[in-house]
Design a protein around this motif. Structure first.
Motif, PDB file in Angstrom:
ATOM      1  N   UNK A 197       0.810  -1.234   0.000  1.00 55.05           N
ATOM      2  CA  UNK A 197       0.000   0.000   0.000  1.00 55.05           C
ATOM      3  C   UNK A 197       0.834   1.270   0.000  1.00 55.05           C
ATOM      4  N   UNK A 198       2.018   1.247   0.628  1.00 56.61           N
ATOM      5  CA  UNK A 198       2.830   2.465   0.668  1.00 56.61           C
ATOM      6  C   UNK A 198       3.692   2.638  -0.583  1.00 56.61           C
ATOM      7  N   UNK A 199       3.625   1.683  -1.499  1.00 56.61           N
ATOM      8  CA  UNK A 199       4.334   1.810  -2.756  1.00 56.61           C
ATOM      9  C   UNK A 199       5.833   1.600  -2.677  1.00 56.61           C
ATOM     10  N   UNK A 200       6.322   1.039  -1.571  1.00 55.32           N
ATOM     11  CA  UNK A 200       7.761   0.872  -1.384  1.00 55.32           C
ATOM     12  C   UNK A 200       8.236  -0.569  -1.533  1.00 55.32           C
ATOM     13  N   UNK A 201       7.325  -1.523  -1.557  1.00 54.59           N
ATOM     14  CA  UNK A 201       7.720  -2.931  -1.585  1.00 54.59           C
ATOM     15  C   UNK A 201       7.004  -3.643  -2.745  1.00 54.59           C
ATOM     16  N   UNK A 202       7.814  -4.204  -3.616  1.00 57.52           N
ATOM     17  CA  UNK A 202       7.278  -4.931  -4.768  1.00 57.52           C
ATOM     18  C   UNK A 202       7.690  -6.399  -4.679  1.00 57.52           C
ATOM     19  N   UNK A 203       6.715  -7.284  -4.813  1.00 60.48           N
ATOM     20  CA  UNK A 203       6.976  -8.724  -4.796  1.00 60.48           C
ATOM     21  C   UNK A 203       6.693  -9.286  -6.180  1.00 60.48           C
ATOM     22  N   UNK A 204       7.695  -9.945  -6.745  1.00 56.24           N
ATOM     23  CA  UNK A 204       7.573 -10.497  -8.099  1.00 56.24           C
ATOM     24  C   UNK A 204       7.661 -12.012  -8.028  1.00 56.24           C
ATOM     25  N   UNK A 205       6.652 -12.685  -8.558  1.00 58.37           N
ATOM     26  CA  UNK A 205       6.613 -14.144  -8.612  1.00 58.37           C
ATOM     27  C   UNK A 205       7.023 -14.604 -10.010  1.00 58.37           C
ATOM     28  N   UNK A 206       7.990 -15.500 -10.074  1.00 61.15           N
ATOM     29  CA  UNK A 206       8.561 -15.929 -11.348  1.00 61.15           C
ATOM     30  C   UNK A 206       7.823 -17.129 -11.932  1.00 61.15           C
ATOM     31  N   UNK A 224      24.836   1.243 -17.656  1.00 65.45           N
ATOM     32  CA  UNK A 224      24.091   2.471 -17.923  1.00 65.45           C
ATOM     33  C   UNK A 224      22.806   2.539 -17.095  1.00 65.45           C
ATOM     34  N   UNK A 225      22.409   1.420 -16.487  1.00 64.27           N
ATOM     35  CA  UNK A 225      21.198   1.374 -15.660  1.00 64.27           C
ATOM     36  C   UNK A 225      21.473   1.724 -14.205  1.00 64.27           C
ATOM     37  N   UNK A 226      22.710   2.003 -13.877  1.00 63.85           N
ATOM     38  CA  UNK A 226      23.143   2.187 -12.486  1.00 63.85           C
ATOM     39  C   UNK A 226      22.299   3.204 -11.715  1.00 63.85           C
ATOM     40  N   UNK A 227      22.064   4.375 -12.307  1.00 66.88           N
ATOM     41  CA  UNK A 227      21.410   5.464 -11.568  1.00 66.88           C
ATOM     42  C   UNK A 227      19.994   5.107 -11.124  1.00 66.88           C
ATOM     43  N   UNK A 228      19.343   4.205 -11.824  1.00 64.53           N
ATOM     44  CA  UNK A 228      17.954   3.855 -11.485  1.00 64.53           C
ATOM     45  C   UNK A 228      17.851   2.891 -10.310  1.00 64.53           C
ATOM     46  N   UNK A 229      18.989   2.371  -9.818  1.00 60.37           N
ATOM     47  CA  UNK A 229      18.933   1.322  -8.821  1.00 60.37           C
ATOM     48  C   UNK A 229      19.628   1.681  -7.508  1.00 60.37           C
ATOM     49  N   UNK A 230      19.864   2.958  -7.307  1.00 60.92           N
ATOM     50  CA  UNK A 230      20.490   3.366  -6.062  1.00 60.92           C
ATOM     51  C   UNK A 230      19.482   3.354  -4.912  1.00 60.92           C
ATOM     52  N   UNK A 231      19.892   2.734  -3.793  1.00 61.81           N
ATOM     53  CA  UNK A 231      19.032   2.701  -2.608  1.00 61.81           C
ATOM     54  C   UNK A 231      17.989   1.613  -2.620  1.00 61.81           C
ATOM     55  N   UNK A 232      17.966   0.780  -3.668  1.00 62.48           N
ATOM     56  CA  UNK A 232      16.969  -0.290  -3.766  1.00 62.48           C
ATOM     57  C   UNK A 232      17.598  -1.600  -3.291  1.00 62.48           C
ATOM     58  N   UNK A 233      16.874  -2.312  -2.430  1.00 69.38           N
ATOM     59  CA  UNK A 233      17.343  -3.596  -1.907  1.00 69.38           C
ATOM     60  C   UNK A 233      16.618  -4.730  -2.616  1.00 69.38           C
ATOM     61  N   UNK A 234      17.391  -5.693  -3.090  1.00 71.39           N
ATOM     62  CA  UNK A 234      16.814  -6.833  -3.812  1.00 71.39           C
ATOM     63  C   UNK A 234      17.124  -8.102  -3.026  1.00 71.39           C
ATOM     64  N   UNK A 235      16.089  -8.845  -2.681  1.00 74.32           N
ATOM     65  CA  UNK A 235      16.287 -10.070  -1.897  1.00 74.32           C
ATOM     66  C   UNK A 235      15.495 -11.225  -2.497  1.00 74.32           C
ATOM     67  N   UNK A 236      16.017 -12.426  -2.241  1.00 79.22           N
ATOM     68  CA  UNK A 236      15.359 -13.650  -2.681  1.00 79.22           C
ATOM     69  C   UNK A 236      14.496 -14.179  -1.542  1.00 79.22           C
ATOM     70  N   UNK A 237      13.208 -14.323  -1.812  1.00 79.49           N
ATOM     71  CA  UNK A 237      12.310 -14.891  -0.813  1.00 79.49           C
ATOM     72  C   UNK A 237      12.340 -16.416  -0.900  1.00 79.49           C
ATOM     73  N   UNK A 238      12.243 -16.929  -2.120  1.00 78.56           N
ATOM     74  CA  UNK A 238      12.438 -18.353  -2.406  1.00 78.56           C
ATOM     75  C   UNK A 238      12.854 -18.457  -3.865  1.00 78.56           C
ATOM     76  N   UNK A 239      12.976 -19.673  -4.385  1.00 75.58           N
ATOM     77  CA  UNK A 239      13.481 -19.846  -5.753  1.00 75.58           C
ATOM     78  C   UNK A 239      12.626 -19.180  -6.823  1.00 75.58           C
ATOM     79  N   UNK A 240      11.367 -18.905  -6.491  1.00 74.71           N
ATOM     80  CA  UNK A 240      10.459 -18.322  -7.485  1.00 74.71           C
ATOM     81  C   UNK A 240       9.957 -16.946  -7.083  1.00 74.71           C
ATOM     82  N   UNK A 241      10.523 -16.343  -6.069  1.00 78.88           N
ATOM     83  CA  UNK A 241      10.012 -15.061  -5.594  1.00 78.88           C
ATOM     84  C   UNK A 241      11.150 -14.099  -5.273  1.00 78.88           C
ATOM     85  N   UNK A 242      11.019 -12.859  -5.755  1.00 82.86           N
ATOM     86  CA  UNK A 242      12.003 -11.805  -5.499  1.00 82.86           C
ATOM     87  C   UNK A 242      11.276 -10.602  -4.922  1.00 82.86           C
ATOM     88  N   UNK A 243      11.906  -9.959  -3.927  1.00 81.12           N
ATOM     89  CA  UNK A 243      11.318  -8.788  -3.280  1.00 81.12           C
ATOM     90  C   UNK A 243      12.218  -7.577  -3.515  1.00 81.12           C
TER      91      UNK A 243
END
Length: 600
Positions: free
Chosen positions: A147-156, A188-207
């Motif tokens: 709801x706060x727009x800060x956390x995205x969960x992607x299912x593969x 060249x994509x570097x500037x768009x990813x500053x301050x973003x944390x990427x973690x593996x939840x399980x083999x099919x899920x990334x947060x």
């Protein structure tokens, strides 16, 4: 003497008897011969005429059968259009030409037209754009945002493999974006990813955890994913020059095969990147058996190769060569981009808002639609029609030469006897830098002509694409710049108009006008952090109004991406695109062969 005569009589009688026997046998042989002749005449000669009659009879029937067969064939051919038609079928090899050179297929570094084309064919991203330019899943199956727009969960998606048959997992996604965020990778994509944390939840899920809400974040997930198992041992600082970049392994529709180089001099040098269909592609095996990208030094050599039937298609041309008009298939796709004339507000002359407004209102932009065989539609603001926040009522100054002259008079630029304007003895001269291509050349000369009517002298400077990028745009070395920018689907144009992006320390330095406005900054910041579409649209209103009032640029037109092929490319479908490489969104369904098939 008597005795001798008695002995002769029996010999004479015997001789006569032999003669009679011989005559009798001769007579019998003749009779047999006569009988044989009679039988031959009876059994063969007399029936020969009948045999001829029979042969005529057989010939007539064979002829009738042949006529019936031919009539049937003709009838089938005549009726086939009613129950058969030519239909596209899988198979075949496809070759596409473009101007440039191939150096690096790694999606972290692929920027040029050739590099990005090969990268798009070999690699897949988490998301891609569909025919209507809407964001849909690719390697990703579903996604959710907090709801706060800060956390995205992607299912593969499950069951996806790399081209070397290794499984694709969340580890690859985490590795890709963590590498991008590492400054040593020089992506060249570097500037768009500053301050973003990427973690593996399980083999099919990334947060993805963001420091601040960013409504446009999902659009940053369309770049290709790279394999961890092949690259994790390579030092990040050496990744840009890794052998992997020219022998890539991806999850896309086509697998790397080889690259061939022809020609000695730079003028006739040609590279052919050969790819083969990936049988286990997660969206289905490509209909084409192979795809080749062929690079050329210039448009002339590419067009010649097309005329020689060396390539099936050409991409990236601004217009159709005159000798090919009405002889080829032309696909013109509107790009979510804008061609503008950017006024460098750090330069003395165009730092004056009255001069900028005069340069805007002194151009009859309607003429632009006549300068190209496939002209784009006119644009009037930094957002294009169809984008969230676009407001047709908020647009730049219309064509009004009288108003333009008044604005220049008010700014102290007075017309001299020669028709040119002067201020404190100095002529009103501005430079206009642009790319040396037919469309940009025609547009630049048109602007030069329009501004000359106002008494403004324009020094037009043409550059090759690479030189324009590296020497002119990189250092903002221009008074005005005729150039195109990609605005994409989302209305987040922060990178082009926020004052922070005018700084020399900003990544890319994409604020080409060096525009600075507190009102515009606040509006851009508010618009990108709201998730509610209606609220976002409201927030962008202040930015649009400030942009129109300050006139940091002259909005000209929305360009088309021109794709030329010798024959139909079935399923080449684009309603709109964000860049030329988006033409490959459904390349796995392209077909070039046809066969006649029954209608269902």
């Amino acid at each position: 003497m008597k005795q001798r005569s008695l002995t002769l009589v029996p010999q004479a009688a015997s001789k006569k008897r032999l003669i009679r026997i011989a005559r009798r046998r001769q007579k019998n042989a003749k009779e047999l011969t006569d009988q044989a002749d009679q039988q031959i005449e009876k059994l063969l000669i007399r029936r020969f005429d009948r045999l001829v009659s029979v042969r005529r009879f057989i010939f007539i029937w064979v002829a009738l059968f042949g006529l019936l067969f031919l009539a049937t064939v003709v009838q089938i051919r005549g009726l086939s259009p009613h129950y058969q038609s030519l239909q596209p079928v899988p198979g075949g090899l496809y070759s596409e030409g473009l101007v440039g050179s191939f150096t690096n297929a790694n999606p972290l570094y692929a920027v040029s037209s050739a590099d990005s084309a090969v990268s798009k064919l070999v690699f897949s991203g988490l998301f891609r754009y569909d025919n209507n330019n809407k964001l849909v899943g690719d390697l990703a199956h579903t996604w959710q945002v907090s709801p706060d727009g800060k956390h995205y969960t992607v299912n593969l998606r499950q069951g996806i493999s790399w081209h070397d048959n290794q499984p694709f997992t969340a580890d690859d996604v985490v590795f890709t974006y963590q590498t991008i965020a590492n400054v040593q990778a020089l992506s060249y994509l570097y500037s768009s990813w500053q301050g973003i944390t990427i973690t593996k939840h399980d083999n099919q899920t990334v947060i993805f955890d963001l420091p601040n809400a960013l409504a446009s974040f999902p659009y940053a997930l369309t770049n290709g994913i790279i394999p961890k198992h092949l690259l994790e041992e390579i030092p990040v600082s050496q990744l840009r020059s890794a052998q992997f970049n020219t022998e890539p392994v991806g999850t896309g529709p086509f697998k790397w095969k080889l690259v061939q180089v022809e020609g000695v001099s730079t003028t006739d040098r040609r590279q052919t990147v050969n790819l083969t269909a990936y049988d286990d592609y997660h969206l289905g095996r490509p209909k084409l058996d192979g795809f080749s990208i062929i690079t050329f030094n210039d448009e002339k050599n590419m067009t010649q190769a097309f005329n020689d039937q060396t390539i099936n298609a050409m991409s990236g041309l601004e217009s159709v060569p005159s000798e090919l008009i009405n002889q080829v298939e032309v696909y013109a796709t509107p790009l979510n981009a804008e061609v503008m004339t950017f006024f460098n507000m750090s330069r003395p002359i165009v730092s004056d808002v009255s001069v900028r407004r005069a340069l805007v209102s002194g151009v009859n932009r309607a003429v632009l639609t006549t300068l190209s065989s496939h002209p784009g539609s006119l644009v009037h603001s930094p957002l294009i029609k169809g984008q969230l926040g676009f407001d047709p009522s908020i647009r730049q100054l219309p064509y009004n030469p009288d108003q333009a002259n008044q604005l220049l008079d008010q700014a102290g630029w007075v017309k001299g006897p020669d028709g040119d304007r002067y201020k404190a003895g100095q002529p009103l001269v501005i430079s206009l830098s642009t790319q040396d291509t037919p469309t940009y050349t025609a547009t630049a000369k048109f602007l030069q002509s329009e501004w000359s009517k106002l008494g403004v002298r324009t020094d037009v400077r043409f550059y090759p694409s690479d030189e324009l990028q590296s020497n002119v745009i990189a250092g903002h070395d221009y008074d005005t710049l005729l150039y195109g920018i990609s605005v994409g689907v989302d209305p987040d144009v922060f990178a082009y108009w926020h004052s922070s992006q005018a700084s020399i320390s900003s990544q890319g330095r994409l604020n080409l006008s060096e525009y600075q406005s507190k009102a515009a900054d606040q509006s851009l910041e508010a618009g990108r952090t709201r998730l509610d579409p209606a609220l976002r649209a409201t927030k962008y209103q202040a930015f649009l109004q400030s942009w129109v009032n300050d006139a940091p640029a002259l909005a000209l037109y929305r360009p088309n991406f021109i794709y030329i092929s010798r024959n139909l490319v079935f399923n080449y479908q684009r309603q709109a695109a964000n860049s030329g490489v988006d033409r490959f969104y459904n390349v796995h369904n392209w077909m070039i062969r046809q066969e006649r098939q029954n209608l269902e």
